[in-house]
Motif scaffolding. Structure first.
Motif, PDB file in Angstrom:
ATOM      1  N   GLU A  62     -45.257  59.113 -73.572  1.00 46.86           N
ATOM      2  CA  GLU A  62     -45.996  58.015 -72.963  1.00 46.86           C
ATOM      3  C   GLU A  62     -45.016  56.991 -72.397  1.00 46.86           C
ATOM      4  O   GLU A  62     -44.033  56.636 -73.056  1.00 46.86           O
ATOM      5  CB  GLU A  62     -46.887  57.353 -74.025  1.00 46.86           C
ATOM      6  N   ASN A  63     -45.256  56.518 -71.198  1.00 46.09           N
ATOM      7  CA  ASN A  63     -44.392  55.524 -70.541  1.00 46.09           C
ATOM      8  C   ASN A  63     -42.963  55.995 -70.341  1.00 46.09           C
ATOM      9  O   ASN A  63     -42.035  55.208 -70.282  1.00 46.09           O
ATOM     10  CB  ASN A  63     -44.353  54.214 -71.335  1.00 46.09           C
ATOM     11  N   CYS A  64     -42.761  57.255 -70.272  1.00 49.30           N
ATOM     12  CA  CYS A  64     -41.410  57.792 -70.212  1.00 49.30           C
ATOM     13  C   CYS A  64     -41.373  58.984 -69.260  1.00 49.30           C
ATOM     14  O   CYS A  64     -42.244  59.847 -69.330  1.00 49.30           O
ATOM     15  CB  CYS A  64     -41.089  58.336 -71.597  1.00 49.30           C
TER      16      CYS A  64
ATOM     17  N   HIS B  12     -44.564  61.689 -64.609  1.00 52.26           N
ATOM     18  CA  HIS B  12     -45.891  62.186 -65.007  1.00 52.26           C
ATOM     19  C   HIS B  12     -46.704  62.664 -63.816  1.00 52.26           C
ATOM     20  O   HIS B  12     -47.926  62.559 -63.815  1.00 52.26           O
ATOM     21  CB  HIS B  12     -46.639  61.096 -65.788  1.00 52.26           C
TER      22      HIS B  12
ATOM     23  N   GLU C  16     -34.053  54.926 -69.208  1.00 46.75           N
ATOM     24  CA  GLU C  16     -35.371  54.726 -68.603  1.00 46.75           C
ATOM     25  C   GLU C  16     -35.552  55.498 -67.311  1.00 46.75           C
ATOM     26  O   GLU C  16     -36.671  55.726 -66.871  1.00 46.75           O
ATOM     27  CB  GLU C  16     -35.588  53.231 -68.358  1.00 46.75           C
TER      28      GLU C  16
END
Ligand code: FRU
Length: 483
Positions: free
Chosen positions: A191-193, A196, A253
């Motif tokens: 998630e958030n990484c 996607h 990130e």
């Protein structure tokens, strides 16, 4: 040539007949490398999945064997991995250690019932030649996750457990087990990484030392499925971080791409390479879901990338993967022609004659003051693949628009691009086979894998420069060693 043999690669594994996708169950056992793969024996497009099987002594020449796993009442056989159960944790091996396959059973939606993906086991006591499905299958299911597949399993020494990385939608889930039969959920990552833009598939998790030191990091490879909203089709990203037996924690990130070409997907690494060897060897499916079912081969479809050794490097506190072809490939080439200290200018291009079944091109370029430079691989008089470096933009692009047959897909002829760190000096290694080109930039810091469908592999290679000069410090072309 007969139709089956048109575009047949000389150096890359391809099935004799019918459809292939992901590499599965890559494992080294008793002096053999095993390559299993997603296989449809009923035709040359994707269909009911089986596991095909091939073995090799040197990772380059493969011997195709009988189909290893056939569909059964639990479903067709999707991707997965194989481990050697050295300590008989499963109880399958009373006499000597053997192989255990952990794979996904896939059930299509039937009569309104929910489609299912569940993990199952099969084992072999005869070096992978025959397989017995475990009578307690499936061993891991999830009632509410429709995407629940592609288990990659390894033995985690520190916690003395098997760890499974599993693709679970837009995430990777980790499970642990003492015996491959009972699995406990540990964590979910993603998630958030990372990227996607498609469903996450075919994970792989392993530890690598940094710059060959004692310092180590974990690498998580994640393939991302095709999504028509985007241009690139299916591709593969990776994360670098730590793993404590329960959770994976990334240390960056940014999104890291394993390959900048369109044709390297669902790749994973070999299990159980002996410690004395110590390499992390990887290979991928050399295609893209966007057009994999349409590529112009007849009676068979798809091939694997060449096997590559993965290493981890550090630069300015950042970690990244480096990939280079396994050294076993070297004996398949003989040096043909070398050049040193040659000036390539806009007035005259430098030419290597290479008319062979497959070829390797190595170039080391420096003192670049041209605006653009690059090379054209001429397959025939009218077909070529061109690599151009735009110095101002720091971009290398590969054009396969004129490389041969391209009209089976709108997407196929589009440029493939890599942002370079520095375009004023450049080392390239290129392998050209009947239907592919694999490019390694600056010692494998970046890679670009691309299919092509020319009438012939190559005739000539021309180096060019626009508005200025480039020094070819060293150039070499190599050809098949049997020539
Ligand atoms: C990746 C994939 C996997 C699946 C297999 C089915 O290419 O979609 O997620 O297990 O192919 O053939």
């Amino acid at each position: 040539i007969n139709k089956l043999e048109k575009y047949r690669p000389a150096l890359h594994f391809s099935p004799k007949k019918n459809w292939m996708n992901d590499p599965n169950g890559l494992v080294f056992f008793k002096d053999e490398y095993h390559l299993f793969y997603q296989y449809n024996p009923h035709g040359s497009t994707w269909g009911p999945m089986h596991w095909g099987h091939a073995v090799s002594k040197d990772l380059i020449v493969w011997d195709e064997l009988e189909i290893a796993l056939h569909p059964d009442e639990n479903g067709t056989i999707f991707s997965g991995s194989i481990v050697v159960d050295w300590n008989n944790t499963t109880g399958f091996f009373n006499d000597e250690p053997g192989l255990v396959a952990i794979f996904t059973h896939h059930l299509e939606q039937v009569h309104g019932k929910l489609a299912g993906q569940k993990q199952s086991l099969a084992y072999s006591i005869d070096k992978g030649r025959s397989w017995i499905k475990y009578d307690g299958n499936p061993v891991l299911a999830h009632p509410s996750k429709p995407d629940f597949r592609d288990p990659k399993v390894f033995w985690h020494k520190e916690t003395q457990k098997w760890i499974m990385a599993l693709a679970t939608g837009q995430s990777i889930s980790f499970y642990s087990s003492p015996n491959l039969k009972e699995w406990k959920f540990e964590s979910e990552f993603g998630e958030n990484c990372g990227c996607h833009e498609g469903v996450w598939e075919c994970p792989d998790l392993f530890e690598l030392s940094i710059d060959n030191s004692n310092n180590k990091k974990w690498v998580l490879i994640v393939s991302i499925g095709d999504n028509l909203q985007y241009d690139k089709g299916s591709r593969t990203q990776y994360f670098v971080g730590s793993f404590d037996g329960k959770e994976f924690t990334p240390e960056h990130e940014d999104i890291k791409w394993l390959d900048y070409g369109k044709d390297n997907y669902a790749g994973v690494s070999f299990s159980d390479i002996p410690e004395a060897d110590g390499r992390r060897i990887y290979l991928g499916w050399m295609s893209n879901w966007r057009y994999a079912n349409q590529v112009p081969t007849e009676g068979w479809r798809s091939q694997m990338t060449l096997p590559r050794e993965l290493e981890l490097r550090e630069k300015k506190g950042e970690y990244y993967l480096v990939q280079n072809l396994v050294r076993e490939l070297d004996t398949y080439f003989d040096r043909k022609e070398e050049r040193t200290e040659t000036v390539i200018s806009d007035k005259e291009s430098t030419i290597f004659e290479v008319d062979y079944e497959y070829t390797e091109i190595i170039l080391s370029l420096k003192n670049i003051n041209a605006n653009k430079y690059g090379l054209t691989i001429e397959h025939t008089d009218s077909q070529n693949t061109t690599i151009t470096i735009d110095v101002k933009e720091n971009v290398l692009s590969l054009s396969r628009e004129k490389s041969g047959v391209v009209d089976f897909s709108d997407n196929f002829p589009k440029l493939q691009r890599v942002c370079l760190k520095d375009s004023h000096s450049l080392d390239l290694r290129i392998i050209v086979d009947s239907a592919s080109l694999e490019l390694f930039i600056n010692g494998g810091e970046q890679a670009l894998t691309s299919l092509i469908f020319p009438d012939k592999v190559s005739k000539r290679v021309c180096l060019f420069a626009e508005d200025g000069e480039v020094n070819l410090v060293y150039g070499k072309v190599s050809v098949p060693s049997k020539n």
